[in-house]
Every structure is written in structure tokens, then in C-alpha cells.
Design a protein around this motif. Sequence first.
Motif, PDB file in Angstrom:
ATOM      1  N   ALA A 130     -33.548  -0.708 -10.850  1.00  0.00           N
ATOM      2  CA  ALA A 130     -34.185  -0.318  -9.483  1.00  0.00           C
ATOM      3  C   ALA A 130     -35.652  -0.246  -9.669  1.00  0.00           C
ATOM      4  O   ALA A 130     -36.477  -0.646  -8.996  1.00  0.00           O
ATOM      5  N   ARG A 172     -37.520  -1.504 -11.980  1.00  0.00           N
ATOM      6  CA  ARG A 172     -38.389  -2.827 -11.926  1.00  0.00           C
ATOM      7  C   ARG A 172     -38.133  -3.559 -10.538  1.00  0.00           C
ATOM      8  O   ARG A 172     -39.276  -4.107 -10.075  1.00  0.00           O
ATOM      9  N   THR A 173     -37.141  -3.724  -9.986  1.00  0.00           N
ATOM     10  CA  THR A 173     -37.105  -4.529  -8.768  1.00  0.00           C
ATOM     11  C   THR A 173     -37.745  -3.830  -7.564  1.00  0.00           C
ATOM     12  O   THR A 173     -38.524  -4.551  -6.957  1.00  0.00           O
ATOM     13  N   LEU A 174     -37.713  -2.507  -7.386  1.00  0.00           N
ATOM     14  CA  LEU A 174     -38.810  -2.044  -6.556  1.00  0.00           C
ATOM     15  C   LEU A 174     -40.306  -2.175  -6.778  1.00  0.00           C
ATOM     16  O   LEU A 174     -41.120  -2.506  -5.634  1.00  0.00           O
ATOM     17  N   LEU A 189     -41.430  -5.016  -8.427  1.00  0.00           N
ATOM     18  CA  LEU A 189     -41.371  -6.446  -8.361  1.00  0.00           C
ATOM     19  C   LEU A 189     -41.553  -6.903  -6.966  1.00  0.00           C
ATOM     20  O   LEU A 189     -42.491  -7.798  -6.435  1.00  0.00           O
ATOM     21  N   MET A 190     -40.749  -6.197  -6.012  1.00  0.00           N
ATOM     22  CA  MET A 190     -40.670  -6.764  -4.591  1.00  0.00           C
ATOM     23  C   MET A 190     -41.746  -5.952  -3.932  1.00  0.00           C
ATOM     24  O   MET A 190     -41.715  -6.212  -2.556  1.00  0.00           O
ATOM     25  N   GLU A 191     -42.573  -5.177  -4.574  1.00  0.00           N
ATOM     26  CA  GLU A 191     -43.711  -4.320  -3.946  1.00  0.00           C
ATOM     27  C   GLU A 191     -43.186  -3.576  -2.822  1.00  0.00           C
ATOM     28  O   GLU A 191     -43.932  -3.383  -1.819  1.00  0.00           O
ATOM     29  N   MET A 192     -41.995  -2.689  -3.146  1.00  0.00           N
ATOM     30  CA  MET A 192     -41.451  -1.986  -2.197  1.00  0.00           C
ATOM     31  C   MET A 192     -41.864  -0.344  -2.580  1.00  0.00           C
ATOM     32  O   MET A 192     -41.288   0.184  -2.116  1.00  0.00           O
ATOM     33  N   TYR A 244     -40.247   7.837  -9.690  1.00  0.00           N
ATOM     34  CA  TYR A 244     -38.982   7.431  -9.473  1.00  0.00           C
ATOM     35  C   TYR A 244     -38.117   7.545 -10.449  1.00  0.00           C
ATOM     36  O   TYR A 244     -37.013   8.025 -10.309  1.00  0.00           O
ATOM     37  N   LYS A 278     -43.732 -14.654 -12.066  1.00  0.00           N
ATOM     38  CA  LYS A 278     -45.024 -14.107 -11.402  1.00  0.00           C
ATOM     39  C   LYS A 278     -46.100 -14.434 -12.454  1.00  0.00           C
ATOM     40  O   LYS A 278     -47.031 -15.092 -12.329  1.00  0.00           O
ATOM     41  N   VAL A 301     -31.039  -0.957  -3.072  1.00  0.00           N
ATOM     42  CA  VAL A 301     -32.182  -1.423  -3.872  1.00  0.00           C
ATOM     43  C   VAL A 301     -32.052  -3.009  -3.950  1.00  0.00           C
ATOM     44  O   VAL A 301     -30.857  -3.644  -4.319  1.00  0.00           O
ATOM     45  N   PRO A 302     -32.782  -3.778  -4.154  1.00  0.00           N
ATOM     46  CA  PRO A 302     -32.786  -5.185  -4.221  1.00  0.00           C
ATOM     47  C   PRO A 302     -32.533  -5.402  -5.819  1.00  0.00           C
ATOM     48  O   PRO A 302     -32.843  -4.619  -6.456  1.00  0.00           O
ATOM     49  N   ASP A 303     -32.113  -6.855  -6.187  1.00  0.00           N
ATOM     50  CA  ASP A 303     -31.770  -7.133  -7.561  1.00  0.00           C
ATOM     51  C   ASP A 303     -32.207  -8.452  -7.676  1.00  0.00           C
ATOM     52  O   ASP A 303     -32.413  -9.139  -6.588  1.00  0.00           O
ATOM     53  N   VAL A 304     -32.527  -8.716  -8.774  1.00  0.00           N
ATOM     54  CA  VAL A 304     -33.320 -10.225  -9.039  1.00  0.00           C
ATOM     55  C   VAL A 304     -32.624 -10.770 -10.551  1.00  0.00           C
ATOM     56  O   VAL A 304     -32.139 -10.120 -11.228  1.00  0.00           O
TER      57      VAL A 304
END
Lengths: 335, 335
Positions: free
Chosen positions: A234, A236-238, A240-243, A252, B85, B132-135
Motif C-alpha cells: 500500500a 507504493r500504491t498510495l 503511485l496513485m497520488e493518494m 504511513y 511512469k 487501498v488500491p493495487d497495481v
Amino acid sequence: MVAINKEIVTLDPHLIGVDWGSTCLRVFLIGSYGEVLATRTSAQGSSSMNGSAWAYEQSLEQLAGDWLQEYPDIKVLACGMVGSKHGWLEVPYVACPSDVNAIAARVMSVKGVDQRRFDIVPGMAYRPANGVPDVMRGEETQIAGVLSLRPEASQRSCIILPGTHSKWVQIEQGKVTAFATHMTGELFAILRQHSVLGRLMPSQQNELDPIAFLRGVEDARQGMYLGFAHQLFAVRTLGLMEMMPPSSLADYLSGLLIGHEIQAGLGWRLAAGLEQAPLILVGDPSLCAHYAQALSHCGVLNASILSNTAPVGLWAIERATAGVHATKLAHKVNV
Amino acid sequence: MVAINKEIVTLDPHLIGVDWGSTCLRVFLIGSYGEVLATRTSAQGSSSMNGSAWAYEQSLEQLAGDWLQEYPDIKVLACGMVGSKHGWLEVPYVACPSDVNAIAARVMSVKGVDQRRFDIVPGMAYRPANGVPDVMRGEETQIAGVLSLRPEASQRSCIILPGTHSKWVQIEQGKVTAFATHMTGELFAILRQHSVLGRLMPSQQNELDPIAFLRGVEDARQGMYLGFAHQLFAVRTLGLMEMMPPSSLADYLSGLLIGHEIQAGLGWRLAAGLEQAPLILVGDPSLCAHYAQALSHCGVLNASILSNTAPVGLWAIERATAGVHATKLAHKVNV
């Protein structure tokens, strides 16, 4: 502990206490009542000594040579990795359950070049009936310090020593009855420095983001069943997704790791029937404050904080070694 | 896939497939039926390109220049970090749930110096309602390959792609409906290389110790409630206490990590109601065999194994891009 940095030593020093960890060497000039008269620190940790007795003695001489000269008969007592297999002298672990007397009885000595004696505190091992053993070196001394400063915690308590290898410790009747190590601090360091999770973080650590930290604690708590190695991603993804802003990702991650440790540790404490007993955090005050915040987020509001108790612990072990059982500290001790 | 290493290409090549990960570049000359006519590999991973279009094109030219020259009109389709990216061209993630057609519809193109077109597959993102998102990037293509090779898995299945960042994937009605990343492989690498746990391990990896591996799986399973960061420390204490030989510690660590992933993943699969659906492991055959062994230890006996399905996936996506939906592979495909 009264840290007199100016080193105006008016009382008679009673002991040179040495806290010799992997990466840091700390010496304390300690008075008869456990008060710290002076403190010095160097980066000559045990891991840089290569197990050489000569290197150990030299490093101590460099940092506290004037004390050793001025007080030729003073006792020197060291704890920490200095007593490990690759230390100055391997001092075998004392087994759980053990109190300060059991520790004191297993102190071993090494002689320096001029026949001066250096005493070294044993580590402690816990071998549960069904399960994997656990070990500590240095924390047994800090625990002895806690029980000196807070005699009311001797009966039943849970002590947490956050750090590179955090320890959760069960105390019953003055003895360490069980403990568990969590590699939380080391995981944070290597994930930040060497994993993909560090890549989105700014190289300079900025102001703490307490909201990101507590979100990590909460996510760890809610999602433990999803798996640790999944939850980490998470970070990384938070990013990457600019969240979450890059500057908050380290906090975090810290929250996730500390949250996991606390969630597991509280379960362990509950299983030991210690949820009503005092809970004491010991160590770096700012790290302890993070733990207290995370504990409070998880509904545990009664944790108290002590800063480094190693010098008082060294003093308590020395007193026990000498067969003199200190009943109380005559001076008011600030921690 | 028929891997003809001698490159005696008798059929008309239909596609140059490119699997461009962070640390590795693989090119495949692929025939009209998805058969692999030739494979080449280089260490020119995406992370060494510094996001330079010129570097990407040069590296591809170096590895497959003769193919590009010999078949000037052949399509080139690439998947993996090349579309990230910091890749050749950022191709936005396609959202879950998605099937091969949705992926194909989001393929984007970049023009090379001589106006040659290179197509790049999008990654896939999963954004759960609460969480949380995942990729993923690259695995969506391997999944397309699995569903081409095993049409019976399209209806409902669970696909596991073990690796640096393992993916657990839910398939329903030909679509990826959810997935979860576990950083298992990366954790193993950094714990071994950079943590205290690696210190007792011999620097040379020796023969696998399957007993230590399975003990790790079992310890992970039994002790998940004790906390991940605690359980890891067993690698150190078992070594320190000489309860496990140094040569077995890496396998024990691997078992702990894979055991944790599997324990969490099986819970996730159960929650999705997929415990009766086919379970397919995809990737490096020896790593997949480890996962199959650990799964079997946890009572899951029906996992099947496919080796790299990226080339078939690239072919399937290219067919979908071209609007020609392949119904089956005409050739018997060995995987």
C-alpha cells in the motif's frame, strides 16, 4: 536519572556503567544511589570491534580513560552486545524466568591489559515449551532499571522496549517470565533504504505527518488478515496513485509496522492475562511517544513512558552482584 | 509454448512480443497461432533505461535488430514496466474488472526513429471500495496467456503469480475481478542481503533444505497471530541457538515468507468463494513448485503450474487488438 552534562562531579562515583550496543557505546559515571553523574557517547558500537578484546579496551579507554585513571578502584559493568558471541567475552544467556539476582549471579569478568577487571552482564533467553526461542542483550539491564524505578511494576506488568528489535516483556513477581522480539525498527530501515517502497519517499526526512502515521496503524489493525507482505505494498500504491504525498509515505509505513507490532503484542499480552497490569514503554522518548499514540489509537490509554533505564539497571545489577539489595533510590530520580 | 532455441524459423512470424520488466528484457518471435519460434533475453531491464526513449529503442534494436530488419511490417507488442511512469511511454492502468479485450482497447503506441510503431500494453489497477488500491504491470499479460491456454479457468479461478511482487488474482467470467500483491520475493531478498537475518547464512546458496522450508511454512501458519516481525526473528534465534544449521536458515526464511503469503492468500480466496475453483500457479517453474509444496502442506492439493505465459498473453492481446478473437490454439502447446 540526573544527567549532568557539565560533569561537575561532587559526589563520589560508585560505578562506571557501560551500555555497549551494536552501533553505539555509552558510558555513565554513576553514584552510590544510582544517580547518573555524567554520560558520554561514541559511535564505537560492538559491531565495529571485530570481536577484538584490544579494540574493546581501547574504545573504552578513549571514551572514559580519565574516569578509569581518576577512580582506579571503581567497578566497571557493561551490558549489551559486548557480551555476545562476537563481543569482548561471550557471557551465556540467563534463562527465563529470571530476576535481577539471577542476572547478577551470571555476570562474568574479563581482565584488561593492566589486570583491570571489566564485568559483563549476561543476555537473557526465553525458550517457550512449544515454539521458537527468543533472546535479548542489553534489554535485561533496562528491565532491571524499570523494576528499580517502579517497584509497583514488579508484581505484574508488561514492558515494551521499542527499537530496532522491539521487545515485549512479561513481568511476574519481579521476574521476566516471557518476552517476544519484533524486528520492527530494522524492517522500517531496510524497507525504506533498500525496497521499492523507499523510491517514492523524499531522501530528506521531513516533519512527522501524524495523520499518515495513524492511518498506517489503523490499516494494519483492520487488514492484518490480508497479510503483512500485502499491506506493505500500500505504501507504493498510495504513492503511485497520488493518494498520499511522498512526504507522508515514511510515516504511513512506520504506522503500518508499529501497528502490526502493537496488534500482535496486545494479543500476546491478553493471552498472558496482563491487560489490567501496568504497561510501560522504555527507550527513546520520541519513539516511545509514537508507540503511546498508536496504543492509544488501539484503545490502550494507560501506557507510561520511561527514557533510557540502562544506567539504573546497571547500578541495580551491580548492587545485586555485591549482595547489597537496594530497597529504594534515596534521590528523586527524573526520567 | 514451443521454445525453439536454435531459431530455425520455418513458419511465418506474426508478432514480436516483448516482456520488459524492471530487471530483464525478453523478446519472443511468435507465430500466427501463438507458438514461440524464438526467445532472447538480456539484462537491459526497464529500470536501467532512465526513462529514455532512445535507450529503450536501442536496447530492443540490440536484442532483436535482425528480426526487426527481416520482418519490417511485423507488429511489436511490449508489456511490463516499459509502460510505467518512468518507462518508454506511460500507458494508464486499465481498471478491474477487465478482460483481454479491455486490455487490448487500451494499448498505446510509440513511434521509433524510423517511424516504426511499438505497441505497449497497459497495466491494471484494482480499487476496492473500502481499501487501498493495487497495481500490476506485466502480470495482466501473463493472465491473458493463462486464460488463452486454459479456457476452462475463464469462468472462475484463482491465479497466483509468485515472484518479487507476487500477485493473487480472482478471475470471473473471463475478467480479472480483484487482485492482491504480496512483496514476498522482495522481502526475502532484502532480509537476506541487508538484515541481521542474513548474517548467519552462508554467502553461497546451497542445496534446498525442504524440511527447513516446510518448517517455515508451518511456523508461519501456526504463529501468524504472534506477528510477522516477531516470527522473522526466529531465523536469527534458531541460528544463534544452533537449533538449525546456517545452511538451512535461508530456506526456513523462505518458508516463513511464502507460508505467510499463502495463509493470507487462502483466506482471501475463501472470502471470494473461490476455494472450489481451479488454482493455477504461473511463473518460474522451480518457484512455482515451492508454492505448490507449501500449498499442499496447507491442504490445497489441486494447484496446477504453468511456466511463463507472457508470450501467449502478448499474442492473445495482439489478436484482441486486431479484433480477431482467437478461439483456440491450433498447435498443441507445451508449458
